[in-house]
Scaffold this active site. Structure first.
Site, PDB file in Angstrom:
ATOM      1  N   ASN A   1      -1.668   0.883  -0.829  1.00  0.00           N
ATOM      2  CA  ASN A   1      -0.316   0.692  -0.745  1.00  0.00           C
ATOM      3  C   ASN A   1       0.141  -0.455   0.313  1.00  0.00           C
ATOM      4  O   ASN A   1      -1.023  -0.566   1.296  1.00  0.00           O
ATOM      5  CB  ASN A   1       0.805   1.928  -0.674  1.00  0.00           C
ATOM      6  CG  ASN A   1       0.424   2.723   0.382  1.00  0.00           C
ATOM      7  OD1 ASN A   1       0.606   2.354   1.430  1.00  0.00           O
ATOM      8  ND2 ASN A   1      -0.118   3.732   0.352  1.00  0.00           N
ATOM      9  N   ARG A   2       1.298  -0.926   0.633  1.00  0.00           N
ATOM     10  CA  ARG A   2       1.438  -1.948   1.950  1.00  0.00           C
ATOM     11  C   ARG A   2       1.570  -1.285   2.922  1.00  0.00           C
ATOM     12  O   ARG A   2       1.789  -2.163   4.098  1.00  0.00           O
ATOM     13  CB  ARG A   2       2.454  -2.728   1.172  1.00  0.00           C
ATOM     14  CG  ARG A   2       2.439  -3.612   0.124  1.00  0.00           C
ATOM     15  CD  ARG A   2       3.776  -4.327  -0.106  1.00  0.00           C
ATOM     16  NE  ARG A   2       3.755  -5.098  -1.483  1.00  0.00           N
ATOM     17  CZ  ARG A   2       3.075  -5.971  -1.705  1.00  0.00           C
ATOM     18  NH1 ARG A   2       2.398  -6.705  -0.717  1.00  0.00           N
ATOM     19  NH2 ARG A   2       3.113  -6.587  -2.897  1.00  0.00           N
TER      20      ARG A   2
END
Ligand code: CTP
Length: 392
Positions: free
Chosen positions: A205-206
């Site tokens: 994920n970011r």
């Protein structure tokens, strides 16, 4: 808060140095144990004998000519708090840039305890872009700054640059020590987990880990015993116990090995992982039309579900609004939820700033403005200290 605490008062070269003699007296009256360092320039303004008479001990004035073998490191370790008052533009510039040219700057670089800076200089120097930039850097490093005030300056000038009054410096010093960790164990998780598909690819994920690392850095400076379980390859304060992990499973294992009083779970843990991880890289030619997923462990639930749970702070990085975050705070049974809307500019993943709201156990909400992540970290730790110690 100052009773019995060890304050190292560092006096640098400005006319405001005379006020630090009174500051030394006020610190002693408040019950602090005070030792003094002076730079050569400070000695041009006030005699060392003045401080010796007030504190009962001659100030330390040199890195070399002293009874201590290594005065900067010994005094850096001795202190509970370092106060630099007055702090000249040159001193601030040296500290901001890691230049340890004299006893004071070497001590500040060598210490791991909180540092309070009381700048004093002419308005033009205070407003110079170099000073402005240095102050920004110093704040990012976690140094505390008090003043300066506006008023008469040396030579009859008037403007901002006048050192904060001794009473104000005393109050700031006391406030810093009140929010201290005093060696309490704190666990922080940070970064996004990576769940391997094969040795090369992962589901991720970011999350950059910047928020969790900022909390860890701020907690170390406050004197907490910090364990940081992180997936992020970011620098950490040397006093941090770092456990580097990659997957949710590894993060859970690392967290289970800790027994903190406070847990701040800032990691963005993947909710799902590939059910199977291929042992060698899946060749393109083989094709991969789908990945079967399995659930990852809920680390927060495992922490909150302990027989004696720590004071637990959860994070809700949401796209679904405050109401959803409030519902999540209840469902997750956390003491404090930090909510942020990741779709908002300047907020969330990868940025250096964040706009968050705190949601407490009663559902009460405190919305903060857009702040540097380091400042958000300080506010979170203030809330934790207020809840755990009943201190504000
Ligand atoms: N968290 C955790 N372990 C997980 C998932 C989340 O410890 N497997 C923690 C996060 O570190 C965060 C909090 O739980 O502090 C909320 O994370 P979030 O991903 O928003 O929660 P979810 O349970 O995934 O909620 P939802 O999918 O409903 O948004």
């Amino acid at each position: 808060m100052l009773r019995g605490r060890r304050v190292l008062l560092c006096v640098t070269g400005g006319v405001a140095a005379y006020k630090s003699a009174y500051l030394a007296r006020r610190l002693l009256e408040a019950g602090a144990v005070v030792r003094v360092e002076m730079t050569d320039s400070a000695l041009e303004f006030v005699g060392s004998q003045t401080f010796a008479a007030i504190t009962g001990e001659s100030p330390f004035t040199s890195l070399f000519d002293t009874v201590l073998v290594s005065p900067h490191t010994e005094l850096a370790r001795w202190a509970d708090l370092v106060v630099v008052a007055p702090a000249t533009a040159a001193t601030l510039g040296r500290i901001a840039n890691g230049i340890s040219e004299d006893l004071v700057t070497a001590t500040v670089l060598a210490t791991t305890v909180p540092v309070l800076l009381a700048p004093a200089m002419h308005t033009e120097m205070w407003e110079h872009p170099a000073t402005v930039r240095n102050l920004e850097t110093l704040r990012e490093f976690g140094y505390h700054v008090v003043g300066p005030e506006e008023g008469p300056l040396a030579g009859g000038d008037v403007g901002p640059g006048r050192v904060a009054e001794p009473e104000e410096i005393l109050a700031a010093a006391s406030g810093i020590l009140a929010r201290e960790g005093r060696g309490r164990k704190i666990l922080i998780t940070a970064g996004g987990t990576r769940e391997p598909v094969d040795p090369v690819r992962f589901l991720g994920n970011r999350s950059s880990g910047k928020m969790g690392h900022a909390i860890a850095d701020a907690a170390v400076v406050r004197g907490y015993d910090v364990t940081l379980v992180t997936t992020a390859d970011l620098p950490v304060h040397p006093a941090t116990k770092v456990i580097r992990v990659e997957t949710a499973e590894e993060m859970l294992g690392a967290v289970e090995g800790t027994d903190p009083e406070i847990a701040i779970l800032a990691a963005a843990v993947a909710d799902f992982r590939p059910a199977d991880t291929a042992e060698s890289k899946i060749p393109r030619a083989d094709g991969l039309s789908s990945i079967e997923l399995a659930s990852t462990p809920d680390i927060l639930a495992s922490v909150v579900g302990r027989a004696i749970p720590p004071f637990t702070v959860g994070f809700a990085a949401e796209t679904g609004g405050l109401e959803r975050a409030k519902e999540k705070a209840r469902r997750k049974n956390v003491d404090l939820m930090v909510y942020n809307d990741v779709t908002e500019p300047g907020s969330g993943f990868g940025t250096d700033t964040n706009r968050v709201a705190f949601i407490d156990r009663d559902g009460a909400v405190e919305e903060l403005p857009l702040l540097a992540k380091r400042e958000v970290a300080e506010r979170i730790l203030d809330r934790v200290a207020a809840a755990v110690d009943g201190q504000g």
